[in-house]
Design an enzyme around this catalytic site. Structure first.
Site, PDB file in Angstrom:
ATOM      1  N   CYS A   1       0.835  -1.206   0.000  1.00  0.00           N
ATOM      2  CA  CYS A   1       0.000   0.000   0.000  1.00  0.00           C
ATOM      3  C   CYS A   1       0.870   1.256   0.000  1.00  0.00           C
ATOM      4  CB  CYS A   1      -0.927   0.001   1.217  1.00  0.00           C
ATOM      5  SG  CYS A   1      -1.971   1.468   1.342  1.00  0.00           S
TER       6      CYS A   1
ATOM      7  N   CYS B   1      -0.529   4.074   2.189  1.00  0.00           N
ATOM      8  CA  CYS B   1      -0.304   3.856   3.623  1.00  0.00           C
ATOM      9  C   CYS B   1       1.142   4.135   4.023  1.00  0.00           C
ATOM     10  CB  CYS B   1      -0.632   2.399   3.990  1.00  0.00           C
ATOM     11  SG  CYS B   1      -2.265   1.814   3.519  1.00  0.00           S
ATOM     12  N   ASP B   2       2.082   3.661   3.212  1.00  0.00           N
ATOM     13  CA  ASP B   2       3.461   3.578   3.665  1.00  0.00           C
ATOM     14  C   ASP B   2       4.463   4.395   2.859  1.00  0.00           C
ATOM     15  OD1 ASP B   2       2.598   1.756   5.603  1.00  0.00           O
ATOM     16  OD2 ASP B   2       2.874   0.049   4.266  1.00  0.00           O
TER      17      ASP B   2
END
Length: 313
Positions: free
Chosen positions: A135, A138-139
């Protein structure tokens, strides 16, 4: 006498936990069923910075979803562990049969999520959350200034690679074919981006490193030649983002509900084709799969379940 719940939520990721919280808080007898540890994909996220209200430091997907579960239980939701293998969803009472028991409810919310398709190579499990991610949204920010690699060649892979150029100093797409599969507009953006590079006809053979990802071994699918890519010594690690597709956790639903490529079709209020049955989170057809959208789906689904029951008295 066998209990008939007002609501059974199948899945304890962010969508299921939000649904359980809202259902229990609305006064519905609520059971959250999960086959494994609660939290879903979110629990595997090493850090969470983009969920409103998350702790600014040291918030992980596991800590966030643990608080979600505690909050749902505080309002009276029950948590059960079982793997559901068959469902009977037609009629006033719904029946879910698992490995260890059968459960009945007047409404059901399906929140079983989707799982990133894995590479299936040695080292993948070891370095998930330690350099390897599924992701970018997300990261991506955790790889600011580092070199990262993206596996895949479709729309999602190229979109995420372009997103990662905001943070990484260089982004290289690794694709098993000799050309991208993404739409031309995305390809044009990728080829025009000075931060992007491409490795063609290659797949990831293995991953290695000490504590964090430091080496990616590639295999050329045409020649069989192996090639190792090693992190810059000054960086100490590299990033690898995998976007080779998602697999919805819906195999047990075949023949029960209308599916689109394995995902459950719903309207904007999470209604499925069966009255009293709702779907929330990554399991349903949608564009953005994030913790915040999953939680929103769960809240909507629970309120729609409460409304469904109120209308039937």
């Amino acid at each position: 006498m066998e209990q008939i719940y007002d609501l059974i939520v199948l899945g304890a990721g962010p969508a299921g936990l939000a649904a359980g919280l809202y259902g229990a808080r609305a006064g519905l007898s609520t059971l959250i069923l999960e086959k494994g540890a609660p939290g879903g994909q979110a629990a595997q996220t090493d850090r969470v910075e983009n969920y409103p209200g998350a702790m600014l430091e040291d918030e992980t997907g596991d800590t966030l979803t643990a608080r979600m579960l505690a909050q749902a239980e505080a309002f009276g939701a029950q948590k059960g562990t079982d793997e559901i293998r068959s469902l009977e969803l037609a009629g006033e009472d719904k029946s879910l049969t698992g490995a260890t028991g059968t459960y009945r409810a007047r409404t059901v919310i399906l929140a079983t999520g989707a799982s990133p398709r894995k590479l299936g190579c040695p080292g993948e499990e070891t370095f998930t959350g330690q350099g390897l991610s599924y992701c970018a949204t997300c990261d991506g920010a955790f790889f600011r200034g580092l070199e990262v690699f993206v596996v895949g060649g479709g729309d999602s892979a190229v979109e995420e690679a372009l997103f990662l150029t905001r943070f990484a100093r260089k982004v290289t797409i690794i694709h098993r074919r000799d050309q991208l599969r993404a739409v031309k507009s995305l390809q044009d953006k990728a080829f025009a981006n000075e931060k992007m590079d491409f490795i063609w006809d290659s797949v990831v053979e293995s991953l290695a490193g000490q504590d964090v990802l430091q080496t990616i071994c590639l295999r050329n699918v045409k020649t069989g030649e192996l090639r190792e890519i090693t992190a810059d010594a000054a960086d100490g690690m590299m990033g690898l983002f995998v976007f080779v597709g998602l697999d919805p956790n819906s195999g047990f639903l075949e023949g029960t509900l209308p599916l689109e490529k394995g995902y459950i079709k719903t309207d904007e209020n999470m209604h499925t084709a069966i009255p009293g049955v709702f779907a929330a989170g990554d399991i349903r057809v949608k564009n953005l799969r994030q913790i915040i959208t999953a939680a929103a789906d769960g809240a909507i689904a629970a309120m729609e379940a409460e409304r469904y029951l109120a209308e039937r008295g």
